[in-house]
Design an enzyme around this catalytic site. Structure first.
Site, mmCIF file in Angstrom:
data_model
loop_
_atom_site.group_PDB
_atom_site.id
_atom_site.type_symbol
_atom_site.label_atom_id
_atom_site.label_comp_id
_atom_site.label_asym_id
_atom_site.label_seq_id
_atom_site.Cartn_x
_atom_site.Cartn_y
_atom_site.Cartn_z
ATOM 1 N N GLY A 355 0.825 -1.201 0.000
ATOM 2 C CA GLY A 355 0.000 0.000 0.000
ATOM 3 C C GLY A 355 0.858 1.249 0.000
ATOM 4 O O GLY A 355 2.071 1.187 0.208
ATOM 5 N N GLY A 360 -0.423 2.801 7.443
ATOM 6 C CA GLY A 360 -0.377 2.029 8.692
ATOM 7 C C GLY A 360 0.107 0.609 8.537
ATOM 8 O O GLY A 360 -0.257 -0.255 9.330
ATOM 9 N N LYS A 361 0.956 0.330 7.536
ATOM 10 C CA LYS A 361 1.440 -1.048 7.321
ATOM 11 C C LYS A 361 2.341 -1.492 8.480
ATOM 12 O O LYS A 361 2.147 -2.555 9.060
ATOM 13 C CB LYS A 361 2.205 -1.137 5.991
ATOM 14 C CG LYS A 361 1.385 -0.754 4.776
ATOM 15 C CD LYS A 361 2.148 -0.951 3.483
ATOM 16 C CE LYS A 361 3.341 -0.040 3.343
ATOM 17 N NZ LYS A 361 2.992 1.384 3.268
ATOM 18 N N THR A 362 3.316 -0.663 8.814
ATOM 19 C CA THR A 362 4.264 -1.017 9.878
ATOM 20 C C THR A 362 3.574 -1.083 11.238
ATOM 21 O O THR A 362 3.797 -2.012 12.024
ATOM 22 C CB THR A 362 5.411 0.012 9.930
ATOM 23 O OG1 THR A 362 6.022 0.075 8.642
ATOM 24 C CG2 THR A 362 6.442 -0.367 10.965
ATOM 25 N N SER A 678 -3.127 2.949 -18.396
ATOM 26 C CA SER A 678 -4.476 3.345 -18.004
ATOM 27 C C SER A 678 -4.879 4.713 -18.552
ATOM 28 O O SER A 678 -5.893 5.254 -18.157
ATOM 29 C CB SER A 678 -4.595 3.345 -16.482
ATOM 30 O OG SER A 678 -3.682 4.266 -15.939
ATOM 31 N N LYS A 721 -7.818 4.497 -7.554
ATOM 32 C CA LYS A 721 -8.259 5.526 -8.509
ATOM 33 C C LYS A 721 -9.625 6.086 -8.135
ATOM 34 O O LYS A 721 -9.873 7.293 -8.251
ATOM 35 C CB LYS A 721 -8.283 4.940 -9.920
ATOM 36 C CG LYS A 721 -6.892 4.630 -10.453
ATOM 37 C CD LYS A 721 -6.953 3.893 -11.778
ATOM 38 C CE LYS A 721 -5.556 3.585 -12.283
ATOM 39 N NZ LYS A 721 -5.571 2.825 -13.536
#
Length: 777
Positions: A355, A360-362, A678, A721
Site C-alpha cells: 500500500g 499504517g502497514k508497519t 491506463s 483511482k
C-alpha cells in the site's frame, strides 16, 4: 601315583585359607578348640601333625567330608601360648600324606594316613621344565611387586624338581584350590607342567595390569599437570590484576551454555570452540573471534518461545484499538489465529502488506504482535544491496557478523516473534550479490526450518516466525520472492475514514503528547475536514498527523504565552494556524473545457488525478508528447492517434487533419515520471474533443487502455483511482467493463457518491464524456 611306604595314626589340624607344602617352614596361629587339642596330642606323641586345608574358608567347625584328602605331614618345632588364648606354632612340612580313615572326630580329628612316595627321577624333559619354570618365575618376579628379587636366588639353588615346584607355588598368590591341585599332583613332570601353565597365565595378567596401570598413570599425570598449570595461570593472572582471566571466562560461558537449552549439535559445537578458546593465550586475536562467535551462538534463542494468546475477541479488540478500517488485513490475522487454535502448530505465514506510504502497514504489524502476545522485531530492507546483509559474512572475514535475520532473532529473544521486513520493494542488487535471492529461503515456509547463515554455520529454524513484509509497489519485487508471499493490499483511506482516524486516533494522541487536555484545545469537525481537503492530499494519514502536530504546537505556544487560555479551532481560524491552503479541493478544472480530460492514475502514494491536455496548431501532422511520459503512455498516445485517424469520418473529424495540423499532448507536472496502461481512453477522448471542438464534462474521470480497434482493456488499482476521484470531487468514473469485479472492494461511502460506468469501446466513453454527442456510423 606313589606307593604307600608306611601307614600311621596322626592328629589332624584343619587349615582355613592356608596351605602348607612339604619343605615349608612357617608360623601358624591356632585358636579353635579341636585344633588346640590336636596340637597337644601331637606334642605328647612325636611332634607330628597332618596339616590339611578345609574346602570352604567360612566354615567354623568343618566335617570330615569338608577337608581335602591330601595334606602335608608337618613337624611342630615350637609352640607359644599368646595372652588372648591363641597358640602360635612353628611348623615344618615334611611330606605329602593321604587320609585313609578318620579315627576320631569328637574331641579332635585323628586320622589314619599313608605317606605318598614322590619319584625324584631326573629326566631331560624334567630338566627342561625346571629351567623353563625358573625363567618364567624370574620374569614373574620382575613384573610383580609383591615378591622381593632375593626370593629367586633362594629358589634357583633348589635341585629337587618336586621341591622346586612346591616352593615356587607357595610364593605365588594363587587361590587355595589351585595350590591344592599342585599339592595333589604327585607325578613330578605333571606338577611342573601345571605350574608352568599357571606362571604363564599369571605373567599375562601382570602384563595387562602393568599396561592398564601405565595408561591410568599417564591420564592422572595429564589431569594433575593440567590442574597444576591452570592453578598457576590463575595465580599469575591474579598477580597481574586479571581476576577472572580466560578460565573464568570459559567457566561463565559453560554456565550460559547449560542455561541456553540449545540443541545437541549446537552444544557440541560450542564445547569444541570453548576447548579451542581455553588453549589460546588471552592476547590472541583469534581468541576474540572465537569468543564473539560463541557469544552469538549463546545469544540466539534456540528453544525459548512466548505462549500465543489465541483469544480471537482479544485480538480483534487490540487490532480495532490501534487501527480504523483495514478490514481484510485484520480478517487474515484472525483467520491465522483461528487455525493456530485448532492445529496448535502452524508454519508461520508470510504476509506482504502492500500500500501507499502512511496507511499504517508497519504499525499494523506491531499491533499483530501485540494481539498474539509475541515479541516484535523490525528490520528495514530499504537500500540493502549486499547478500551478506541477509545471510551474514563468513567468519574468515575481519569484522564478520551474522545477517539481519539472525540479528533480529537475537533481538527478539524468542523463536516465534512477529518479524517485520520493512520496505522489501526497495532492495537493490549489484556485484556484491542479490539480497532478494537470499531472502527466498527465509520467506519459504517449506525451507526456512533449516535457514543457513554464513556466520552461524549451523541450520536455524525460522518456521515458527510470523514474517510480515511491507511494500509500496509490487512490480519492483522479484517474481520468485513475490510468489512466496501472500499479498494483502491496503489502499488509501476515504475522506470519511480519514476524518474518523483523525478524531479517534491522531488528534487525541498529539494532544496527549503536547500536554493539551480538552479544556485547552478544541478542534471541530469542519476544520478537520478542511485540513484533509485543503492541506493534505495523500493516500495515507502521515501528513495529516503532521498537521495535527502543528495545530497542537501552535496552540501550546498561545497557552504558554498567555495569549489564550483555551484554543478553539474552527474553519475560519484554521488559516491563522496552518497558513494558506496548499491544495485546491474539488474539480481538477473549474469549467468544461475542450481538449482537457481528467484521467485517473495509480501511483506508489495511492491514486491520483491527472489532467491530460491536447492542443492542435497548423502544421504537417507531427505528434508531440510532453510531461515525462514512459514508454507505455507514449504507445497509448500513438494507439489513440491511429484509432482516431482510422475513425475520423465516423467521429465527425476532418479525415486529413493529420496532414494540416501538428498535435501536442501534454500531461502537467512534467517533473514527475508517469507511466502505466491506463491513460489510453483519456488521451483518445482529449484528441476527439479538440479535433471536434467538443467540450469534455469536468465531473467525469476515466481510466482504461485502448487498442487500435477502439476496444477498452482492463487496468489495475481501481480502488485507489476511485478514492482519488472521490477526493477530487468527481461525480462519474468511466472504467473498463472487465474491472466491474473490483467495485466491491471500494468503500460503500465512495460508491454512494460516485457513478461507475463500465465500457467496452471508446464510442461508449465519448458518449458519456463529451457534452455534445459525436455522430457515429
Amino acid at each position: 601315583m606313589g606307593t604307600n611306604e608306611k601307614e600311621r595314626q596322626i592328629p589332624l589340624l584343619p587349615l582355613r585359607g592356608l596351605l602348607v607344602f612339604p619343605g615349608m617352614v612357617l608360623h601358624l596361629d591356632v585358636g579353635r578348640a579341636k585344633s588346640v587339642k590336636a596340637l597337644e596330642k601331637a606334642m605328647v606323641d612325636d611332634n607330628l601333625i597332618l596339616l590339611s586345608t578345609q574346602e570352604e574358608v567360612h566354615i567354623e567347625e568343618p566335617e570330615k567330608d569338608q577337608i581335602f584328602v591330601i595334606g602335608t605331614v608337618a613337624r611342630v618345632k615350637q609352640m607359644l601360648k599368646l595372652p588372648n588364648g591363641t597358640i602360635r606354632v612353628l611348623v615344618e612340612g615334611t611330606g605329602r600324606a593321604r587320609i585313609e580313615e578318620f579315627l576320631q572326630e569328637e574331641e579332635y580329628f585323628e586320622v589314619q594316613v599313608s605317606y605318598v612316595d614322590e619319584n625324584e627321577e631326573r629326566t631331560p624333559e624334567i630338566e627342561a621344565l625346571m629351567r623353563t619354570v625358573l625363567a618364567n618365575f624370574e620374569q614373574y618376579i620382575t613384573l610383580s611387586k609383591k615378591i622381593i628379587p632375593e626370593t629367586f636366588a633362594s629358589v634357583a639353588d633348589i635341585n629337587e624338581p618336586g621341591r622346586l615346584a612346591d616352593i615356587i607355588t607357595s610364593h605365588l598368590p594363587l587361590k587355595i584350590r589351585d595350590k591344592q591341585d599342585i599339592l595333589e599332583t604327585i607325578a613330578i613332570q605333571d606338577r611342573l607342567e601345571k605350574l608352568l601353565s599357571i606362571l604363564n597365565n599369571e605373567r599375562e595378567v601382570l602384563e595387562l595390569e602393568r599396561k592398564i596401570g601405565q595408561r591410568v598413570k599417564k591420564q592422572m599425570e595429564k589431569t594433575q599437570k593440567e590442574y597444576y598449570l591452570r592453578e598457576q595461570m590463575k595465580a599469575i593472572q591474579k598477580e597481574l590484576g586479571d581476576k577472572e582471566g580466560r578460565a573464568g571466562e570459559v567457566e561463565e560461558l559453560r554456565r550460559k551454555l547449560d542455561e541456553s537449552g540449545a540443541p545437541e549439535n549446537i552444544v557440541a559445537k560450542v564445547e569444541r570452540e570453548l576447548e579451542r578458546l581455553e588453549k589460546m593465550p588471552s592476547t590472541s586475536a583469534e581468541g576474540s573471534v572465537i569468543r564473539t562467535y560463541i557469544d552469538w551462538l549463546l545469544a540466539i534463542p534456540w528453544t525459548k518461545r512466548t505462549e500465543d494468546n489465541l483469544d480471537l475477541h482479544n485480538a480483534e479488540t487490540v487490532l480495532d484499538e490501534d487501527h480504523f478500517g483495514l478490514e481484510k488485513a485484520k480478517e487474515r490475522v484472525l483467520e491465522y489465529l483461528a487455525v493456530q487454535k485448532l492445529v496448535n502448530k502452524l508454519k508461520g505465514p508470510i504476509l506482504c502488506l502492500v500500500g501507499p506510504p502512511g496507511v499504517g502497514k508497519t504499525s499494523l504489524a506491531r499491533s499483530v504482535a501485540r494481539a498474539l502476545n509475541r515479541e516484535f522485531v523490525r528490520i528495514s530492507l530499504g537500500g540493502v544491496r549486499d547478500e551478506a546483509e541477509i545471510r551474514g559474512h563468513r567468519r574468515t572475514y575481519v569484522g564478520a557478523m551474522p545477517g539481519r535475520i539472525i540479528q533480529g532473532m537475537k533481538t527478539a529473544g524468542t523463536v516465534n516473534p512477529v518479524f517485520l521486513l520493512d520496505e522489501i520493494d526497495k532492495m537493490a542488487m549489484d556485484f556484491r550479490g542479490d539480497p532478494g535471492a537470499a531472502l527466498l529461503e527465509v520467506l519459504d515456509p517449506n525451507q526456512n526450518d533449516t535457514f543457513s547463515d554464513h556466520y552461524i554455520e549451523e541450520p536455524y529454524d525460522l518456521s515458527s516466525v510470523m514474517f510480515i513484509t511491507t511494500a509500496n509497489a509490487v512490480h519492483t519485487i522479484p517474481r520468485p520472492l513475490l510468489d512466496r508471499m501472500e499479498m494483502l493490499y491496503i489502499p488509501g483511506y476515504t475522506e470519511i475514514e480519514k476524518l474518523k482516524i483523525c478524531q479517534d486516533y491522531l488528534l487525541p494522541k498529539q494532544m496527549e503528547s503536547h500536554g493539551l487536555g480538552r479544556d485547552k484545545l478544541q478542534v471541530n469537525e469542519e476544520s478537520l475536514s478542511k485540513v484533509i481537503r485543503l492541506y493534505t492530499r495523500e493516500a495515507g494519514v502521515r501528513n495529516l498527523n503532521r498537521m495535527m502536530e502543528t495545530i497542537c504546537r501552535k496552540a501550546a505556544r498561545m497557552i504558554v504565552a498567555g495569549t489564550k487560555k483555551k484554543v478553539v479551532v474552527t474553519g475560519n481560524t484554521l488559516e491563522n494556524l496552518l497558513g494558506k491552503p496548499r491544495f485546491r479541493y474539488g474539480m481538477a478544472e473549474q469549467e468544461d473545457q475542450v481538449g482537457a480530460v481528467t484521467g485517473l492514475a495509480w501511483t506508489e502514494a495511492g491514486g491520483d488525478t491527472l489532467t491530460i491536455e491536447v492542443s492542435v496548431v497548423p502544421g504537417k501532422g507531427k505528434l508531440t508528447l510532453t510531461g515525462k511520459l514512459g514508454d507505455v503512455m507514449k504507445e497509448s498516445a500513438q494507439a489513440a492517434f491511429s484509432y482516431i485517424r482510422s475513425r475520423s469520418k465516423e467521429l465527425g473529424i476532418d479525415p486529413e487533419f493529420h496532414e494540416k495540423n501538428d498535435i501536442h499532448i501534454h500531461v502537467p507536472e512534467g517533473a514527475i515520471p508517469k507511466d502505466g496502461p491506463s491513460a489510453g481512453i483519456t488521451m483518445a477522448t482529449a484528441l476527439v474533443s479538440v479535433l471536434s471542438n467538443t467540450p469534455v464534462s469536468r465531473t467525469v474521470g476515466m481510466t482504461g487502455e485502448i487498442t487500435l480497434r477502439g476496444r477498452v482493456l482492463p487496468i489495475g488499482g481501481l480502488k485507489e483511482k476511485a478514492l482519488a476521484a472521490h477526493r477530487a470531487g468527481l461525480q462519474t468514473v468511466i472504467m473498463p467493463k472487465d474491472n466491474v469485479r473490483d467495485i466491491d472492494d471500494i468503500p460503500e461511502s465512495v460508491r454512494q457518491d460516485l457513478k461507475f460506468i463500465p465500457v467496452e469501446h471508446l464510442d461508449q466513453v465519448l458518449d458519456v464524456a463529451l457534452l455534445k454527442k459525436v455522430a457515429h456510423s
